[in-house]
Design a protein around this motif. Structure first.
Motif, PDB file in Angstrom:
ATOM      1  N   PRO A  77       4.436   6.952  -3.083  1.00 13.60           N
ATOM      2  CA  PRO A  77       4.187   6.302  -1.797  1.00 13.60           C
ATOM      3  C   PRO A  77       3.717   4.859  -1.951  1.00 13.60           C
ATOM      4  O   PRO A  77       4.081   3.995  -1.154  1.00 13.60           O
ATOM      5  N   GLY A  78       2.911   4.586  -2.979  1.00 12.47           N
ATOM      6  CA  GLY A  78       2.452   3.223  -3.213  1.00 12.47           C
ATOM      7  C   GLY A  78       3.602   2.285  -3.537  1.00 12.47           C
ATOM      8  O   GLY A  78       3.673   1.161  -3.021  1.00 12.47           O
ATOM      9  N   GLU A  79       4.518   2.717  -4.390  1.00 17.80           N
ATOM     10  CA  GLU A  79       5.684   1.903  -4.729  1.00 17.80           C
ATOM     11  C   GLU A  79       6.572   1.709  -3.495  1.00 17.80           C
ATOM     12  O   GLU A  79       7.087   0.619  -3.251  1.00 17.80           O
ATOM     13  N   PHE A  80       6.754   2.780  -2.738  1.00 19.26           N
ATOM     14  CA  PHE A  80       7.571   2.720  -1.520  1.00 19.26           C
ATOM     15  C   PHE A  80       6.985   1.722  -0.536  1.00 19.26           C
ATOM     16  O   PHE A  80       7.706   0.926   0.060  1.00 19.26           O
ATOM     17  N   GLU A  81       5.666   1.762  -0.373  1.00 23.37           N
ATOM     18  CA  GLU A  81       5.001   0.862   0.556  1.00 23.37           C
ATOM     19  C   GLU A  81       5.171  -0.594   0.128  1.00 23.37           C
ATOM     20  O   GLU A  81       5.302  -1.481   0.967  1.00 23.37           O
ATOM     21  N   THR A  82       5.208  -0.850  -1.164  1.00 18.12           N
ATOM     22  CA  THR A  82       5.362  -2.210  -1.672  1.00 18.12           C
ATOM     23  C   THR A  82       6.686  -2.813  -1.218  1.00 18.12           C
ATOM     24  O   THR A  82       6.731  -3.924  -0.715  1.00 18.12           O
ATOM     25  N   ALA A  83       7.782  -2.076  -1.407  1.00 16.50           N
ATOM     26  CA  ALA A  83       9.105  -2.555  -0.990  1.00 16.50           C
ATOM     27  C   ALA A  83      10.058  -1.375  -0.923  1.00 16.50           C
ATOM     28  O   ALA A  83      10.109  -0.577  -1.857  1.00 16.50           O
ATOM     29  N   HIS A  84      10.796  -1.280   0.183  1.00 11.85           N
ATOM     30  CA  HIS A  84      11.786  -0.210   0.305  1.00 11.85           C
ATOM     31  C   HIS A  84      12.925  -0.649   1.226  1.00 11.85           C
ATOM     32  O   HIS A  84      12.788  -1.584   2.004  1.00 11.85           O
ATOM     33  N   ALA A 126      17.910  -7.161   1.741  1.00 15.75           N
ATOM     34  CA  ALA A 126      16.560  -7.155   2.304  1.00 15.75           C
ATOM     35  C   ALA A 126      15.835  -5.843   2.035  1.00 15.75           C
ATOM     36  O   ALA A 126      16.453  -4.779   1.926  1.00 15.75           O
ATOM     37  N   VAL A 127      14.524  -5.954   1.933  1.00 15.78           N
ATOM     38  CA  VAL A 127      13.652  -4.782   1.822  1.00 15.78           C
ATOM     39  C   VAL A 127      12.496  -4.969   2.807  1.00 15.78           C
ATOM     40  O   VAL A 127      12.153  -6.093   3.173  1.00 15.78           O
ATOM     41  N   ASN A 128      11.933  -3.871   3.242  1.00 18.46           N
ATOM     42  CA  ASN A 128      10.700  -3.913   4.024  1.00 18.46           C
ATOM     43  C   ASN A 128       9.550  -4.006   3.035  1.00 18.46           C
ATOM     44  O   ASN A 128       9.482  -3.211   2.093  1.00 18.46           O
ATOM     45  N   ARG A 129       8.651  -4.949   3.249  1.00 14.00           N
ATOM     46  CA  ARG A 129       7.529  -5.151   2.323  1.00 14.00           C
ATOM     47  C   ARG A 129       6.203  -4.775   2.969  1.00 14.00           C
ATOM     48  O   ARG A 129       6.000  -4.980   4.160  1.00 14.00           O
ATOM     49  N   GLY A 130       5.322  -4.238   2.133  1.00 20.89           N
ATOM     50  CA  GLY A 130       3.979  -3.879   2.562  1.00 20.89           C
ATOM     51  C   GLY A 130       2.989  -4.357   1.521  1.00 20.89           C
ATOM     52  O   GLY A 130       3.219  -5.364   0.843  1.00 20.89           O
ATOM     53  N   THR A 131       1.922  -3.606   1.343  1.00 19.84           N
ATOM     54  CA  THR A 131       0.912  -3.930   0.349  1.00 19.84           C
ATOM     55  C   THR A 131       1.545  -3.946  -1.035  1.00 19.84           C
ATOM     56  O   THR A 131       2.241  -3.012  -1.412  1.00 19.84           O
ATOM     57  N   GLN A 132       1.311  -5.014  -1.785  1.00 19.95           N
ATOM     58  CA  GLN A 132       1.914  -5.150  -3.114  1.00 19.95           C
ATOM     59  C   GLN A 132       1.104  -4.376  -4.153  1.00 19.95           C
ATOM     60  O   GLN A 132      -0.115  -4.498  -4.226  1.00 19.95           O
ATOM     61  N   SER A 172       0.852   8.782 -11.023  1.00 23.94           N
ATOM     62  CA  SER A 172       1.371   8.845  -9.652  1.00 23.94           C
ATOM     63  C   SER A 172       0.418   9.574  -8.711  1.00 23.94           C
ATOM     64  O   SER A 172       0.492   9.413  -7.497  1.00 23.94           O
ATOM     65  N   LYS A 173      -0.497  10.351  -9.257  1.00 21.69           N
ATOM     66  CA  LYS A 173      -1.443  11.107  -8.433  1.00 21.69           C
ATOM     67  C   LYS A 173      -2.709  10.319  -8.107  1.00 21.69           C
ATOM     68  O   LYS A 173      -3.526  10.763  -7.301  1.00 21.69           O
ATOM     69  N   LEU A 174      -2.875   9.143  -8.716  1.00 22.49           N
ATOM     70  CA  LEU A 174      -4.051   8.321  -8.433  1.00 22.49           C
ATOM     71  C   LEU A 174      -4.003   7.813  -6.989  1.00 22.49           C
ATOM     72  O   LEU A 174      -2.925   7.540  -6.455  1.00 22.49           O
ATOM     73  N   PRO A 175      -5.161   7.639  -6.349  1.00 24.39           N
ATOM     74  CA  PRO A 175      -5.183   7.135  -4.973  1.00 24.39           C
ATOM     75  C   PRO A 175      -4.438   5.807  -4.816  1.00 24.39           C
ATOM     76  O   PRO A 175      -3.796   5.570  -3.793  1.00 24.39           O
ATOM     77  N   TYR A 176      -4.485   4.962  -5.826  1.00 25.91           N
ATOM     78  CA  TYR A 176      -3.782   3.676  -5.804  1.00 25.91           C
ATOM     79  C   TYR A 176      -2.286   3.863  -5.555  1.00 25.91           C
ATOM     80  O   TYR A 176      -1.668   3.070  -4.863  1.00 25.91           O
ATOM     81  N   ASN A 177      -1.719   4.922  -6.113  1.00 29.61           N
ATOM     82  CA  ASN A 177      -0.284   5.174  -5.992  1.00 29.61           C
ATOM     83  C   ASN A 177       0.082   6.072  -4.826  1.00 29.61           C
ATOM     84  O   ASN A 177       1.265   6.228  -4.526  1.00 29.61           O
ATOM     85  N   ARG A 178      -0.883   6.679  -4.186  1.00 30.47           N
ATOM     86  CA  ARG A 178      -0.567   7.601  -3.103  1.00 30.47           C
ATOM     87  C   ARG A 178      -0.216   6.866  -1.820  1.00 30.47           C
ATOM     88  O   ARG A 178       0.544   7.378  -1.011  1.00 30.47           O
ATOM     89  N   GLY A 179      -0.791   5.694  -1.595  1.00 24.08           N
ATOM     90  CA  GLY A 179      -0.435   4.928  -0.397  1.00 24.08           C
ATOM     91  C   GLY A 179      -0.656   5.740   0.861  1.00 24.08           C
ATOM     92  O   GLY A 179      -1.616   6.491   0.986  1.00 24.08           O
TER      93      GLY A 179
END
Length: 196
Positions: free
Chosen positions: A30-37, A105-111, A167-174
């Protein structure tokens, strides 16, 4: 043995603009997805897809394109979906990296750092610290050897235990990403497509 069906960025862009666009499932964290998808993609992390595959697949009656950073996790997701009987599955060739490199184009969020970069940081830090520490405590060299062995196994098995743990860390859960939420999104989009 089936061959992997890939689709390049240009072809996917054309298909997304068609009357019957494919369903895009992004299997990154989810964190990676939030960055750009890719706009309209659904975030179905690989571990969640594996765990709830049978429930999710009931709502994937259309063409599916799997996306990850570079294609490795998407290939694992494709194998899982094909084993469950889903036939019309493709992998975005080169993943989100190729998509962005092609200028789409990608949708961008928190990097955030992508998972592969995090694995390199953690593994490299453990090896470096172990080797430097082995000057004082020689047995620490075995920690570096264990990490090297783990990375070798990860390459041969095309899986990464360290990546799965990170991937289970809160940082990556988004944002919240669970099976009921994903299924509800898939059901809702199917109803919209049928009505349109």
């Amino acid at each position: 043995m089936t061959t992997t069906a890939t689709i390049d960025s240009q072809k996917l862009s054309e298909r997304l603009g068609s009357a019957t666009p494919p369903r895009v499932l992004d299997v990154r964290t989810p964190g990676e997805f939030e960055t750009a998808h890719i706009a309209g993609a659904y975030n179905v992390p690989l571990d969640l897809l594996r765990e709830h595959r049978d429930e999710i697949i009931k709502h994937l009656d259309d063409e599916v394109v799997l996306v990850c950073r570079s294609g490795q996790r998407a290939a694992q997701a494709e194998e899982s979906l094909r084993d469950a009987g889903l036939a019309n599955v493709h992998i975005l060739d080169g993943g989100i990296v190729a998509w962005e490199s092609a200028g789409f184009a990608v949708n961008r969020g928190t990097q955030r750092w992508d998972l592969e970069r995090q694995v390199r940081l953690v593994a490299g830090s453990i090896v470096l610290t172990s080797i430097l520490g082995s000057a004082i405590a020689p047995q620490l060299k075995w920690v570096a050897a264990a990490v090297g062995g783990g990375l070798t196994f990860a390459a041969l098995a095309n899986t990464c235990a360290m990546g799965m743990l990170l991937s289970k860390l809160p940082y990556n859960r988004g944002a919240t990403c669970d099976a009921p939420t994903i299924v509800a999104q898939l059901v809702g989009s199917s109803a919209i497509q049928r009505a349109g």
